[in-house]
Design an enzyme around this catalytic site. Structure first.
Site, PDB file in Angstrom:
ATOM      1  N   ASP A   1       1.102  -0.828  -0.400  1.00 48.95           N
ATOM      2  CA  ASP A   1      -0.183  -0.489   0.148  1.00 48.95           C
ATOM      3  C   ASP A   1       0.521   1.388  -0.269  1.00 48.95           C
ATOM      4  O   ASP A   1       1.859   1.301   0.423  1.00 48.95           O
ATOM      5  CB  ASP A   1      -0.722  -0.191   1.246  1.00 48.95           C
ATOM      6  CG  ASP A   1      -2.032   1.241   1.519  1.00 48.95           C
ATOM      7  OD1 ASP A   1      -2.830   1.470   0.532  1.00 48.95           O
ATOM      8  OD2 ASP A   1      -1.884   1.417   2.466  1.00 48.95           O
ATOM      9  N   SER A   2       0.387   2.208  -0.138  1.00 47.66           N
ATOM     10  CA  SER A   2       0.776   3.234  -0.233  1.00 47.66           C
ATOM     11  C   SER A   2       1.719   4.474   1.668  1.00 47.66           C
ATOM     12  O   SER A   2       2.167   5.231   1.635  1.00 47.66           O
ATOM     13  CB  SER A   2      -0.226   4.675  -0.787  1.00 47.66           C
ATOM     14  OG  SER A   2      -1.234   5.099   0.156  1.00 47.66           O
TER      15      SER A   2
ATOM     16  N   GLU B   1      -6.139   8.742   9.775  1.00 45.73           N
ATOM     17  CA  GLU B   1      -4.268   9.046   9.721  1.00 45.73           C
ATOM     18  C   GLU B   1      -3.982   9.364  11.517  1.00 45.73           C
ATOM     19  O   GLU B   1      -2.835   8.842  11.543  1.00 45.73           O
ATOM     20  CB  GLU B   1      -3.143   9.067   8.832  1.00 45.73           C
ATOM     21  CG  GLU B   1      -3.294   8.073   8.088  1.00 45.73           C
ATOM     22  CD  GLU B   1      -2.657   8.155   6.484  1.00 45.73           C
ATOM     23  OE1 GLU B   1      -1.459   9.020   6.668  1.00 45.73           O
ATOM     24  OE2 GLU B   1      -1.922   7.278   6.319  1.00 45.73           O
TER      25      GLU B   1
ATOM     26  N   CYS C   1     -11.253   2.796  -0.855  1.00 47.85           N
ATOM     27  CA  CYS C   1      -9.969   2.808  -0.366  1.00 47.85           C
ATOM     28  C   CYS C   1      -9.576   2.405   0.887  1.00 47.85           C
ATOM     29  O   CYS C   1     -10.893   2.076   1.793  1.00 47.85           O
ATOM     30  CB  CYS C   1      -9.808   4.240  -0.124  1.00 47.85           C
ATOM     31  SG  CYS C   1      -8.499   5.353   1.120  1.00 47.85           S
TER      32      CYS C   1
ATOM     33  N   CYS D   1      -4.403  -1.552  -2.131  1.00 48.68           N
ATOM     34  CA  CYS D   1      -4.442   0.291  -2.286  1.00 48.68           C
ATOM     35  C   CYS D   1      -5.696   0.509  -3.723  1.00 48.68           C
ATOM     36  O   CYS D   1      -5.026  -0.124  -4.604  1.00 48.68           O
ATOM     37  CB  CYS D   1      -2.950   0.851  -2.497  1.00 48.68           C
ATOM     38  SG  CYS D   1      -3.653   2.471  -3.194  1.00 48.68           S
TER      39      CYS D   1
ATOM     40  N   HIS E   1      -8.502   2.957   3.791  1.00 48.75           N
ATOM     41  CA  HIS E   1      -8.485   3.657   4.970  1.00 48.75           C
ATOM     42  C   HIS E   1      -9.977   3.895   5.633  1.00 48.75           C
ATOM     43  O   HIS E   1     -10.720   3.859   6.987  1.00 48.75           O
ATOM     44  CB  HIS E   1      -8.109   5.477   4.843  1.00 48.75           C
ATOM     45  CG  HIS E   1      -6.777   5.178   5.266  1.00 48.75           C
ATOM     46  ND1 HIS E   1      -6.078   4.652   4.223  1.00 48.75           N
ATOM     47  CD2 HIS E   1      -5.627   5.899   6.205  1.00 48.75           C
ATOM     48  CE1 HIS E   1      -5.039   5.608   4.176  1.00 48.75           C
ATOM     49  NE2 HIS E   1      -4.447   6.018   5.665  1.00 48.75           N
TER      50      HIS E   1
HETATM   51  N1  DGL Z   1      -4.246   3.729   0.130  1.00 54.41           N
HETATM   52  C1  DGL Z   1      -4.984   4.521  -0.570  1.00 54.41           C
HETATM   53  C2  DGL Z   1      -6.172   3.641  -1.327  1.00 54.41           C
HETATM   54  O1  DGL Z   1      -6.520   2.130  -0.930  1.00 54.41           O
HETATM   55  C3  DGL Z   1      -5.592   5.381   0.525  1.00 54.41           C
HETATM   56  C4  DGL Z   1      -4.211   6.921   0.945  1.00 54.41           C
HETATM   57  C5  DGL Z   1      -3.907   7.394  -0.336  1.00 54.41           C
HETATM   58  O2  DGL Z   1      -4.203   8.411  -0.595  1.00 54.41           O
HETATM   59  O3  DGL Z   1      -2.430   6.496  -0.639  1.00 54.41           O
HETATM   60  O4  DGL Z   1      -6.276   5.049  -1.768  1.00 54.41           O
END
Ligand code: DGL
Length: 285
Positions: A22-23, A167, A199, A85, A201
């Site tokens: 993931d990011s 976050e 997403c 992600c 999160h």
């Molecule tokens: N993990 C990213 C997603 O699911 C969300 C966080 C980001 O913007 O990198 O799109």
């Protein structure tokens, strides 16, 4: 995905780990779902904290990061990679991509599993999706829904502030409720009966999202749906592991301390001590 269930090979055992990336920390919601569903599998998790969040970034750049991370995970001898992600999946795993990337191992994204579950769940043919700016602007969800169920109408909405709120540990306060009400108003007005949390999160915002959308709206988490898809892929390709007491590995491209602090929120706190209070119970002699 196979249509006819396979017979499990009792001797099939592939101890190599699953790669998950993931990011940053958000993909840990997917890792959590994988651990719940596949407790015998080892995970190597990569969080690109040095370059995340991906949501506001150019999609071409996110595509390059994704290719680089998948190559790194493949070099860790992983047997399958989960792009945990939505933004990375939108940028690099879109089945409609005219220049699809080639992967050295199976790669599972989070968009198709969530869309398939949502089009099965909807009763009125109106589905909503919320995600980052990058994911929503890419149109990847629109294309996936058009492919899976052309009659289903998709209402998409970018919710850029959600990632920052989650976050910073804010998932239940009055401002979160206010922000969510604003973002979700068009989806409520459109009468969607199913909402995809597009997403990583957003599963942490389930309480607020469900409250704003109302109890009749089904929330579809890409984390859980993707874990089920991974389970099916491992069974179909005879890649399941049957190890006990597995050790996972977590790697961050940026500050490891911040990663570890946030990770506890996404992954669930670890139990270090258990107090014993037997009350009236007595062991039989
Ligand atoms: N993990 C990213 C997603 O699911 C969300 C966080 C980001 O913007 O990198 O799109």
């Amino acid at each position: 995905m196979s249509t006819a269930p396979q017979r499990l090979h009792p001797s099939a055992h592939d101890p190599r780990p699953i790669g998950v990336f993931d990011s940053g920390v958000g993909g840990l919601t997917v890792a959590r779902a994988l651990m719940d569903l596949l407790p015998d599998e080892r995970i190597v998790y990569f969080g690109d904290t040095a370059r995340g969040p991906y949501g506001p970034r150019d999609l071409g750049q996110v595509r390059d990061f994704t290719a680089e991370i998948v190559a790194w995970l493949a070099a860790q001898d992983t047997k399958l990679v989960v792009a945990a992600c939505n933004t990375a999946t939108a940028a690099a795993l879109d089945p409609a991509d005219p220049r699809p990337l080639r992967w050295p191992l199976p790669v599972v994204g989070v968009i198709t599993p969530a869309v398939d579950a949502a089009v099965r769940a909807t009763r009125n043919g109106r589905v909503g999706v919320v995600g980052t700016e990058g994911t929503i602007a890419s149109g990847a969800y629109d294309r996936a829904v058009a492919t899976a169920a052309p009659d289903v109408e998709l209402v998409a909405r970018a919710c850029p502030r959600f990632v920052e709120l989650v976050e910073t540990g804010r998932t239940t306060d009055a401002e979160v409720l206010d922000v969510a009400s604003g973002y979700l108003a068009p989806l409520v007005a459109a009468g969607v009966d199913t909402l995809i949390l597009g997403c990583t999160h957003y599963p942490l915002l389930t309480g607020v999202l469900s409250y704003v959308m109302g109890p009749d709206v089904v929330l579809v988490s890409s984390a859980e749906e993707t874990a089920r898809r991974v389970f099916a892929a491992l069974v179909d390709q005879h890649l399941l592991a049957h190890d006990r007491a597995v050790e996972h590995r977590f790697v961050a491209s940026g500050d490891g301390t911040t990663f570890a602090r946030l990770a506890a929120r996404f992954l669930g706190p670890r139990l270090s001590d258990v107090d014993v209070e037997p009350l009236g119970w007595k062991a039989s002699a």
